[in-house]
Design an enzyme around this catalytic site. Structure first.
Site, short mmCIF file in Angstrom:
data_model
loop_
_atom_site.label_atom_id
_atom_site.label_comp_id
_atom_site.label_asym_id
_atom_site.label_seq_id
_atom_site.Cartn_x
_atom_site.Cartn_y
_atom_site.Cartn_z
N HIS A 18 -14.52 38.48 -8.51
CA HIS A 18 -14.36 37.12 -7.85
C HIS A 18 -13.50 36.37 -8.85
O HIS A 18 -12.71 35.60 -8.33
CB HIS A 18 -15.95 36.31 -8.41
CG HIS A 18 -16.99 37.00 -7.53
ND1 HIS A 18 -18.02 37.46 -8.06
CD2 HIS A 18 -17.17 37.30 -6.20
CE1 HIS A 18 -18.99 37.77 -7.20
NE2 HIS A 18 -18.51 37.65 -5.97
N LYS A 42 -29.56 38.03 1.78
CA LYS A 42 -29.42 38.32 0.51
C LYS A 42 -30.75 37.61 -0.28
O LYS A 42 -30.96 36.55 0.00
CB LYS A 42 -28.24 38.09 -0.24
CG LYS A 42 -27.31 38.97 0.07
CD LYS A 42 -26.03 38.90 -0.79
CE LYS A 42 -24.87 39.75 -0.36
NZ LYS A 42 -23.57 39.26 -1.12
N ARG A 91 -12.05 43.64 -0.03
CA ARG A 91 -12.09 44.78 -0.79
C ARG A 91 -11.60 46.00 0.19
O ARG A 91 -10.51 45.84 0.82
CB ARG A 91 -13.36 45.19 -1.43
CG ARG A 91 -13.51 44.15 -2.70
CD ARG A 91 -15.03 44.22 -3.19
NE ARG A 91 -16.15 43.81 -2.05
CZ ARG A 91 -17.23 43.75 -2.21
NH1 ARG A 91 -17.91 44.00 -3.46
NH2 ARG A 91 -18.04 43.32 -1.33
N SER A 129 -21.35 42.46 -7.13
CA SER A 129 -22.45 42.00 -7.85
C SER A 129 -23.49 43.03 -7.81
O SER A 129 -24.11 43.01 -9.09
CB SER A 129 -22.97 40.38 -7.41
OG SER A 129 -21.95 39.64 -7.37
O1 PNS Z 1 -20.85 36.33 -1.77
P1 PNS Z 1 -21.46 36.57 0.03
O2 PNS Z 1 -23.18 36.47 -0.16
O3 PNS Z 1 -20.93 37.93 0.64
O4 PNS Z 1 -21.28 35.37 0.62
C1 PNS Z 1 -21.31 34.86 2.04
C2 PNS Z 1 -21.56 33.36 2.23
C3 PNS Z 1 -22.38 32.81 1.19
C4 PNS Z 1 -20.06 32.90 1.92
C5 PNS Z 1 -22.10 33.06 3.78
O5 PNS Z 1 -23.15 33.79 3.90
C6 PNS Z 1 -21.87 31.71 3.89
O6 PNS Z 1 -21.01 31.03 4.10
N1 PNS Z 1 -23.28 31.01 3.76
C7 PNS Z 1 -23.12 29.66 4.10
C8 PNS Z 1 -24.05 29.25 5.43
C9 PNS Z 1 -23.12 29.36 6.73
O7 PNS Z 1 -22.30 28.49 6.61
N2 PNS Z 1 -23.59 30.44 7.42
C10 PNS Z 1 -22.63 30.81 8.57
C11 PNS Z 1 -21.42 31.55 8.22
S1 PNS Z 1 -20.29 31.82 9.41
#
Ligand code: PNS
Length: 161
Positions: A18, A42, A91, A129
């Site tokens: 990150h 998650k 990645r 992570s």
């Molecule tokens: O590190 P991650 O868990 O892969 O990140 C995913 C994350 C948290 C960026 C994504 O789930 C997100 O944007 N969550 C916020 C809620 C939201 O806007 N959801 C719709 C995404 S199109």
């Protein structure tokens, strides 16, 4: 006009992978907000406050990087903060479909922002992570995956008794 980018993620916990993306984003944008966001798929191991504390401890070396958290739609946060970019690290190809669908959904929800993908550095290609947590839980060495400021906190929280 100041260009604001958001680096969203679960950051459970933040890793060198990150940080590589955040550092490179900080060179491309005037301000970068590292945003601990809600991922419905998650179940995090660390609380939001713990994740924010860890992020604060490792981003303070960059003047234009701040940390925040948000439990709503990412698109709404961008609107509120007048941010124009979402920066994500890519990645292997396995990331692509998931990231691509989120980028398209965010573009629909907030057309004024672009998702910018930075390719991960080679050494971080297979870091995640989840992998860091598994290694820490099983007593392995995570010092090549996370910075020293947060190393002990992760180990002590996850180490199996
Ligand atoms: O590190 P991650 O868990 O892969 O990140 C995913 C994350 C948290 C960026 C994504 O789930 C997100 O944007 N969550 C916020 C809620 C939201 O806007 N959801 C719709 C995404 S199109």
């Amino acid at each position: 006009m100041r260009k604001i980018a958001v680096c969203p993620g679960s950051f459970d916990p933040i890793t060198y992978g990150h940080l590589d993306i955040i550092e490179r984003a900080s060179m491309l944008f005037d301000k970068v907000i590292v945003l601990v966001s809600f991922n419905s798929q998650k179940k995090p191991s660390f609380t939001i406050d713990e994740r924010l504390d860890m992020i604060h401890a490792v981003v303070r070396c960059w003047d234009n990087v701040v940390a925040d958290c948000w439990d709503g739609l990412l698109a709404d946060y961008l609107k509120e903060r007048q941010a124009t970019a979402i920066v994500k690290g890519l990645r292997a190809v396995t990331d692509f479909e998931y990231e691509f669908s989120m980028a398209l959904a965010n573009k629909k929800l907030y057309p004024d922002a672009e998702t910018v993908f930075l390719t991960t550095s080679q050494e971080n290609m297979y870091m995640s992570s989840s992998l860091v947590k598994e290694i820490a839980r099983l007593g392995g060495d995570i010092s090549t995956f996370v910075p020293p400021q947060i190393h002990d906190m992760i180990k002590s929280r996850l180490r199996k008794i």
